[in-house]
Design a protein around this motif. Structure first.
Motif, PDB file in Angstrom:
ATOM      1  N   LYS A 197     -21.374  81.709  -7.194  1.00 45.82           N
ATOM      2  CA  LYS A 197     -21.146  82.493  -8.291  1.00 45.82           C
ATOM      3  C   LYS A 197     -21.617  83.695  -9.452  1.00 45.82           C
ATOM      4  O   LYS A 197     -21.434  83.725  -9.944  1.00 45.82           O
ATOM      5  N   ALA A 198     -22.748  84.066  -8.299  1.00 44.99           N
ATOM      6  CA  ALA A 198     -23.594  85.212  -9.134  1.00 44.99           C
ATOM      7  C   ALA A 198     -22.537  86.420  -8.693  1.00 44.99           C
ATOM      8  O   ALA A 198     -21.976  86.451 -10.165  1.00 44.99           O
ATOM      9  N   THR A 206     -22.967  77.826  -4.259  1.00 49.94           N
ATOM     10  CA  THR A 206     -24.256  78.035  -5.761  1.00 49.94           C
ATOM     11  C   THR A 206     -24.417  79.786  -6.663  1.00 49.94           C
ATOM     12  O   THR A 206     -24.016  80.582  -6.550  1.00 49.94           O
ATOM     13  N   ALA A 207     -23.936  80.163  -4.707  1.00 52.90           N
ATOM     14  CA  ALA A 207     -23.987  81.356  -4.314  1.00 52.90           C
ATOM     15  C   ALA A 207     -22.673  82.268  -4.568  1.00 52.90           C
ATOM     16  O   ALA A 207     -22.789  83.875  -5.570  1.00 52.90           O
ATOM     17  N   THR A 239     -19.240  85.520 -11.924  1.00 56.82           N
ATOM     18  CA  THR A 239     -19.543  85.665 -12.745  1.00 56.82           C
ATOM     19  C   THR A 239     -19.801  86.855 -13.645  1.00 56.82           C
ATOM     20  O   THR A 239     -19.041  87.082 -14.533  1.00 56.82           O
ATOM     21  N   VAL A 240     -20.457  87.919 -12.338  1.00 56.92           N
ATOM     22  CA  VAL A 240     -20.679  88.966 -12.665  1.00 56.92           C
ATOM     23  C   VAL A 240     -18.827  90.034 -12.984  1.00 56.92           C
ATOM     24  O   VAL A 240     -18.579  90.416 -13.554  1.00 56.92           O
TER      25      VAL A 240
END
Lengths: 439, 387
Positions: free
Chosen positions: B367-368, B364-365, B371-372
């Motif tokens: 993804k930040a 999950t981490a 995605t950016v």
């Protein structure tokens, strides 16, 4: 479904009230039928139905795309707002690195939702760049009755942002009830967004806009679409929606236009023992309840009606004549008319002491693909709101555990969330109270 | 990706053919010699060619995409060219007398000339002005260096790919299962680093890097070949039985890829757009663990896609920094964030732990920053003015 949704769609003097009729001037027979229904509704005391606009008085092109709900207010929109036809629920993991980042998330959500609910020119950029707006609604974003409602889950109050001491007292991760099989890919979440509008595309546009603005702040965890029949919605409360079991669902739901009742049942208020920042918010329960419809369709009508407690065709409680007739349970202590285990009787025993267990339901039908066995994966996207989770949903669910209907339904996902209080004015933002409560 | 590109190419070719055919079609339907009735394209610059030259003889346009409508009112068929020194920037050939054609082209700011019919006619002047006060977009010349360096990088990687694929396929053919398993991830990651370039060769991409999901009969499909077919054999079936012909084909494909890359002139958009392609691969496939489902070496490929993107960003770094220092800083910042998270799973062999070790929290981490990066790299072509 654990209990039958849904709020009775209230008569409402919105311009859409006359639209269904106005759109079909070439079908006088149908209009006559609908007017007949309207007078039927009057006879059971539906407020506002007399304000239905006569056919032919609406401006052409009034297709509902300009309908809007106000963003600012002491409560968020989308809770007691009349249900439009399309819903989209998305649960997220919050990726914000720290509390300052979390504030950036809440401010961004506030800005985007305020814009999306109002509409306006879609943002543009030089054509060499990817366009900032998906374009799904065209160059001018129309509101289309959109509401986007922000709610937070128990996991947001873990050690990441130092919010533990201001967690709403009853906000926990949803535990499985005896009949539940909550799938890991369809449960819980740090934050949930409930999109409701006239059309699925408007919800999708809003979701994509928000994702575009929050790449480092939100990661979708699960999502599900819901729908209601637009024809029933257009009748504005004169008819109750049927669920995918074919039964009218929501006949006995609360009247969301009754402010006093909503204050009592839905909104968290001072004196509730909840943290001060929660006042004006509400506990939201989301349950994805799969229905085994093939099996249900192979069940005798008499048995279906016994399980639910209503006539399938009319919606009337068994042995009564009309949908809205009140069952007299004290006169039927052995369940000879309406079985003691009938869904409607368990869900709402209509006793004075169960009045406190009432909840405001906001359900939608859903339909996804097929199960691994090739059966239809569809059911009820159950949602409800209440100021006291324990007195509300948890108590009702406890009564429903082991009901005969469970053979035909399986809750497979969902979560408990807390709807943030509203944003009273342009200077404030969603979640401001929560963040200020921890300094 | 490659299929779409080929389709786009043939479409534009069709477009050219259609444009060339247009006058003759019109001849059949209109009185000969009468001016073409085609309306002037909105915003187009109208240039009329007479026997004496261009009318007007001097035009100006903003930088970027411009449409010209060239009308031939001279007595002979002409061609019309935009020149930069001796270089033909773009042209329209065979415009028949009495007819008009349009030309849409992208021009950098600067001074150009236009040919105007007979060679003896004076050349027209075309001035392309910068559109805003912002820093001028880098010129094609500024991409020459990065393109040459990227070509070297790709050649280096494909050289390693050939070498390491040989190691893998030799082990497979010698029935050395453990050696083959060790050789798989290091070979495949070379492919992943240069994936946007490798995918230009649709046929090879299909035979080298398909997954079983691409086929009707899944893993049992005889068309399922390449790295992942071998991966399935040596990790899931734990056997090299029947893999020898597949190994031979993979080796031949790797050599073919090397040769084709040798001959390839990498277009600027493949360089600049490649970084975004690689991160989209990560965002849509690597993060889910579907790439290397039998060996669970997904994190090697995750890193490889990332390395490939980072190489491109490094090569373009001076240009990006000049155009948008904030973007440049954010790109670096997010590469560092991904490194920190991935770094937790590094194993001693220069590679990574099994994908199964990746915790939900870290997935999950990741993804930040991913995605950016995907959002930011999607603006790279626009930022550098590459279309």
């Amino acid at each position: 479904m654990k209990w039958l949704w849904d709020r009775r769609l209230r008569a409402d003097p919105a311009p859409s009230s006359g639209r269904a009729e106005g759109e079909r001037p070439q079908q006088p027979g149908r209009r006559g039928l609908m007017l007949g229904l309207a007078s039927g509704a009057l006879s059971v005391g539906m407020p506002g139905s007399s304000q239905a606009t006569p056919a032919g008085e609406l401006a052409p092109g009034d297709d509902g795309t300009q309908d809007f709900q106000p963003f600012h207010g002491s409560h968020q929109a989308g809770v007691i707002t009349p249900q439009p036809a399309a819903a989209l629920i998305v649960s997220f993991d919050v990726l914000a690195a720290d509390r300052a980042d979390l504030e950036r998330l809440f401010r961004t959500l506030t800005d985007r939702i305020a814009f999306l609910m109002k509409g306006g020119d879609a943002p543009t950029r030089d054509r060499k760049f990817p366009p900032p707006d998906s374009g799904v609604l065209g160059p001018i974003v129309f509101p289309d009755n959109l509401t986007v409602t922000v709610a937070v889950g128990a996991s947001l109050f873990d050690d990441r942002y130092g919010l533990a001491k201001v967690r709403p007292s009853q906000l926990v991760a949803m535990e499985a009830f005896p009949n539940d099989e909550l799938e890991a890919s369809l449960r819980h979440g740090d934050l949930a967004l409930q999109f409701c509008s006239n059309t699925a595309e408007t919800n999708i546009h809003a979701l994509r806009d928000i994702l575009k603005h929050t790449p480092d702040l939100l990661a979708p965890r699960w999502k599900i679409d819901g729908f209601l029949p637009p024809h029933t919605i257009k009748k504005l409360g004169k008819e109750t929606v049927r669920n995918l079991l074919g039964f009218k669902d929501g006949t006995a739901n609360l009247d969301a236009s009754d402010e006093e009742l909503m204050d009592e049942i839905v909104w968290v208020r001072p004196g509730s023992g909840e943290p001060e920042w929660t006042h004006g918010g509400s506990y939201q329960v989301i349950r994805v309840i799969r229905m085994f419809v093939e099996r249900w369709d192979r069940t005798a009508l008499a048995e279906q009606q016994t399980i639910i407690g209503r006539e399938k065709a009319s919606g009337a409680p068994l042995t009564l004549a009309n949908e809205r007739d009140e069952p007299d349970y004290p006169a039927d202590p052995k369940g000879e008319r309406i079985p003691l285990t009938a869904h409607i009787r368990l869900a709402n025993p209509r006793k004075r002491e169960t009045q406190a267990n009432r909840i405001l339901r906001r359900g939608y039908n859903y339909s996804r693909g097929l199960s691994s066995a090739g059966q239809l994966d569809m059911g009820l996207l159950f949602m409800c709101f209440q100021s006291d989770l324990s007195a509300g949903f948890l108590t009702v669910q406890a009564r429903l555990n082991n009901e005969p209907l469970e053979e035909y339904i399986k809750p497979v996902g969902g979560g408990y969330f807390f709807v943030l209080p509203g944003v009273p004015s342009g200077e404030s933002f969603l979640g401001e109270g929560l963040l200020r409560a921890v300094g | 990706m490659s299929k779409a590109r080929i389709a786009a190419r043939s479409l534009s070719r069709l477009g050219k053919i259609a444009a060339l055919c247009l006058p003759s079609v019109i001849i059949t339907s209109q009185v000969l010699g009468q001016a073409n009735a085609a309306p002037v394209a909105p915003g187009a610059i109208l240039i009329t060619l007479t026997d004496a030259g261009c009318q007007p003889g001097s035009v100006s346009a903003p930088e970027g995409k411009t449409t010209f409508q060239i009308k031939n009112e001279s007595k002979r068929a002409v061609e019309w060219e935009i020149l930069k020194g001796v270089m033909v920037v773009d042209e329209r050939e065979n415009i028949l007398p009495g007819f008009a054609q349009t030309l849409t082209t992208t021009l950098d700011a600067g001074d150009y000339q236009m040919t105007c019919g007979l060679l003896s006619n004076p050349k027209g002047i075309l001035t392309v002005a910068a559109t805003d006060a912002a820093v001028a977009k880098p010129s094609a010349m500024e991409l020459v260096g990065p393109l040459a360096e990227y070509k070297l990088y790709v050649k280096g990687e494909v050289g390693s790919l050939v070498e390491l694929t040989r190691k893998l396929t030799d082990a497979v053919k010698a029935d050395k299962l453990a050696d083959a398993q060790l050789a798989y991830a290091p070979a495949h990651l070379r492919y992943e680093r240069i994936e946007p370039i490798a995918e230009l060769f649709n046929d090879l991409d299909g035979s080298m890097d398909s997954r079983e999901d691409d086929f009707d009969k899944k893993a049992d499909d005889p068309k399922f070949l390449g790295f992942h077919r071998i991966e399935k054999g040596i990790f899931a079936d734990k056997s090299t039985a029947g893999l020898a012909p597949i190994a031979d084909k993979l080796m031949a494909d790797a050599l073919d890829l090397q040769k084709r890359i040798d001959d390839l002139a990498i277009p600027p958009k493949e360089l600049v757009g490649g970084a975004a392609d690689l991160i989209e691969e990560v965002a849509s496939k690597k993060i889910t663990g579907e790439e290397d489902r039998y060996s669970r070496t997904d994190l090697w490929d995750f890193q490889a896609n990332l390395d490939g993107a980072r190489k491109i960003v490094a090569l373009l770094d001076p240009l990006i920094k000049k155009q948008d220092p904030t973007l440049d800083a954010r790109l670096h910042e997010n590469f560092v964030k991904v490194d920190a998270l991935l770094g937790k799973y590094k194993a001693g062999n220069g590679g990574f732990e099994s994908y199964e070790k990746l915790t939900d929290k870290d997935r999950t981490a990741l993804k930040a920053p991913i995605t950016v990066l995907a959002e930011d790299l999607s603006t790279l072509k626009g930022t550098l003015g590459v279309e």
